[in-house]
Design an enzyme around this catalytic site. Structure first.
Site, PDB file in Angstrom:
ATOM      1  N   ALA A 220      70.423  16.471  32.774  1.00 26.94           N
ATOM      2  CA  ALA A 220      71.676  16.896  33.390  1.00 26.94           C
ATOM      3  C   ALA A 220      72.703  15.791  33.175  1.00 26.94           C
ATOM      4  O   ALA A 220      72.412  14.613  33.404  1.00 26.94           O
ATOM      5  CB  ALA A 220      71.488  17.170  34.873  1.00 26.94           C
TER       6      ALA A 220
ATOM      7  N   HIS B  37     110.204  14.741  49.873  1.00 24.28           N
ATOM      8  CA  HIS B  37     110.075  14.878  51.330  1.00 24.28           C
ATOM      9  C   HIS B  37     109.864  16.349  51.690  1.00 24.28           C
ATOM     10  O   HIS B  37     110.533  17.231  51.150  1.00 24.28           O
ATOM     11  CB  HIS B  37     111.343  14.368  52.009  1.00 24.28           C
ATOM     12  CG  HIS B  37     111.364  14.594  53.489  1.00 24.28           C
ATOM     13  ND1 HIS B  37     110.681  13.790  54.376  1.00 24.28           N
ATOM     14  CD2 HIS B  37     111.966  15.569  54.239  1.00 24.28           C
ATOM     15  CE1 HIS B  37     110.879  14.241  55.605  1.00 24.28           C
ATOM     16  NE2 HIS B  37     111.647  15.330  55.550  1.00 24.28           N
TER      17      HIS B  37
ATOM     18  N   ALA C  32      76.142  -0.570  55.448  1.00 27.14           N
ATOM     19  CA  ALA C  32      77.467  -0.052  55.810  1.00 27.14           C
ATOM     20  C   ALA C  32      78.435  -0.169  54.650  1.00 27.14           C
ATOM     21  O   ALA C  32      79.600  -0.544  54.821  1.00 27.14           O
ATOM     22  CB  ALA C  32      78.002  -0.778  57.034  1.00 27.14           C
TER      23      ALA C  32
ATOM     24  N   SER D   7      72.673   2.759  37.646  1.00 32.66           N
ATOM     25  CA  SER D   7      72.013   1.933  38.657  1.00 32.66           C
ATOM     26  C   SER D   7      71.098   2.774  39.524  1.00 32.66           C
ATOM     27  O   SER D   7      71.139   3.998  39.500  1.00 32.66           O
ATOM     28  CB  SER D   7      73.060   1.233  39.531  1.00 32.66           C
ATOM     29  OG  SER D   7      73.895   2.188  40.166  1.00 32.66           O
TER      30      SER D   7
END
EC number: 1.8.1.4
Length: 501
Positions: A78, A480, A216, A180
């Site tokens: 894949a 805006h 974390a 990795s």
């Protein structure tokens, strides 16, 4: 024609100490001659790419576009990366339906999670992306070999195919783009059932009542956000004293407060001592990072997300004598070439940010060098994005890094609470923070916490790429009402004063 403000400041921009980092690549090499490496009519390839992730498949397509005969080898069968964003989006939609729709006048009797359907949507997204890349391979005439590749020589790769056969793929230039893998922790064995990696966390069969995330960093917080929105009690255990240590300190503190408001709990400066999976759930023994009294955390599922390591095992690199550093990363020169002629490496297996878009840029630059062209990647200008809600995105230096450099600087900030679009859509949490060099006004770093920070950051990336000042952004008309006006206002606050605060 008058010189632009960007061009005027070129001569006064910061010296190269602001472009620090021993791993920074600024590849603008001039080549004395142009040459291409074309096939000679044999079965040899000009380029062979081992790995079909974000860096590998992009390198393969670019090589083919440059006229090089190319083969890409991928062991998963894949192409592309994993699609965490699909679950992030789906879980956010559920969370909004449950907690925010009523305030907008959209009411219904009940809302529930259909996890199999949600996972099915994620799988469909991944399948569509994979098919799309395979289509690009066919369009660009890239040969795709599904199997595990291993070097036989600097110009030969032996592939054990997924069909159970073996073939040898030859190439003049071979690029290692194997990415990795999850960093393992002592005494913690990933079984993808109770103890999961990010891959296993994307395929859970049911919503865990209690989820403990070890680490974390970006991936841990993103995965924790997914399951937290769906109803899990999420506790994050982090060895360091802060979440996402690479993030600007001020932004990081606001980000952590936001996650805590969403119900995420943090145990910082804490390490995992042992894990017990003998019962129905998981018991983690933890203690302070510096040592001290141990406590027990109980969970149904534990996500290991304490970092990633280069995936280079089983490739036969040691037999070729390819040099690596102590972290297991392949050492390359400014052209992504290893010490072994004809062997190159890109992406997570070499020094630099472990990010998909960084790997893509590596891949393009690497094959451009191979084709005799110019390649360029600047690791100091690779944006980072944490895809939680709100998102956090950044590019350039943090305030802590600027202070360390000893540079005089100014800071401009603008909260989304003062942005009309953010208030109108009831999504006004966050801010824009800009750091600029005091004398030249050159932008040094931009940090954004907002629902769509990952989209807003690229104006800042472009500004830093061309050495823009905060005044350059401030004097650029922004539509805006838009969230992007917050970046303009922060730029105004950096060199002068914001209008709407």
């Amino acid at each position: 024609m008058a010189m632009s403000s960007i061009a005027r400041r070129k001569s006064t921009l910061l010296s190269k100490n602001l472009c620090s980092s021993t791993e920074s690549l600024r590849y603008t090499l001039s080549l004395s001659s142009f040459s291409r490496y074309f096939s000679s009519g044999s079965d040899d390839n000009d380029v062979v790419v081992i790995g079909g992730g974000p860096g590998g498949y992009v390198a393969a397509i670019k090589a083919a576009q440059l006229g090089l005969k190319t083969t890409c080898i991928e062991k998963r069968g894949a192409l592309g990366g994993t699609c965490l964003n699909a679950l992030l989006h789906s879980s956010h939609m559920y969370h909004e339906a449950k907690h925010a729709f009523a305030s907008h006048g959209v009411k219904f009797s009940s809302v529930e999670v259909d996890l199999p359907a949600m996972m099915g949507q994620k799988d469909k997204a991944v399948a569509n992306l994979t098919r799309g890349i395979e289509g690009l391979f066919k369009k660009n005439k890239v040969k795709y070999v599904k199997g595990y590749g291993k070097f036989v020589s600097p110009s030969e790769v032996s592939v054990d195919t997924l069909e159970g056969e073996n073939t040898v793929v030859k190439g003049k230039h071979i690029i290692v783009a194997t990415g990795s893998d999850v960093k393992s922790l002592p005494g913690v064995t990933i079984d993808e059932q109770k103890i999961v990696s990010s891959t296993g966390a994307l395929a859970l069969k049911e919503i865990p009542k209690r989820l403990v995330v070890i680490g974390a960093g970006y991936i841990g917080l993103e995965m924790g956000s997914v399951w937290g929105r769906l109803g899990s009690e999420v506790t994050v255990v982090e060895f360091a004293s802060d979440i996402v240590p690479s993030m600007d300190g001020e932004v990081r503190k606001q980000f952590q407060r936001s996650l805590e408001k969403q119900g995420m709990k943090f145990k910082l400066k804490t390490k995992v001592v042992s894990v017990d999976t003998s019962g129905d759930g998981v018991k983690l023994t933890v203690e302070p990072s510096a040592g001290g009294e141990q406590t027990i955390l109980e969970a149904d599922v534990v996500l290991v997300s304490a970092g990633r390591v280069p995936f280079t095992s089983g490739l036969g690199l040691e037999n070729l004598g390819v040099e690596m550093d102590k972290a297991g990363r392949i050492l390359v020169n400014e052209r992504f070439s290893t010490n072994v002629s004809g062997v190159y490496a890109i992406g997570d297996v070499i020094p630099g940010p472990m990010l998909a878009h960084k790997a893509e840029e590596d891949g393009v630059a690497c094959v451009e060098f191979i084709a005799g062209k110019h390649g360029h990647v600047d690791y100091d200008l690779v944006p980072g994005v944490c895809y939680t809600h709100p998102e956090v995105a950044s590019v350039g230096k943090t305030e802590e890094q600027v202070k360390t450099l000893g540079v005089e600087y100014r800071v401009g900030k603008f909260p989304f609470m003062a942005n009309s679009r953010a208030k109108a859509i009831d999504n006004a949490e966050g801010l824009v923070k800009i750091l600029a060099e005091k004398e030249s006004d050159k932008i040094l770093g931009v940090h954004i916490m907002a629902p769509n920070a990952g989209e807003l950051i690229h104006e800042a990336v472009l500004a830093l790429q061309y050495g823009a000042s905060s005044e350059d952004i401030a004097r650029t008309c922004h539509a805006h009402p838009t969230m992007s006006e917050a970046l303009k206002e922060a730029a105004m606050a950096t060199y002068d004063k914001a209008i709407h605060i």
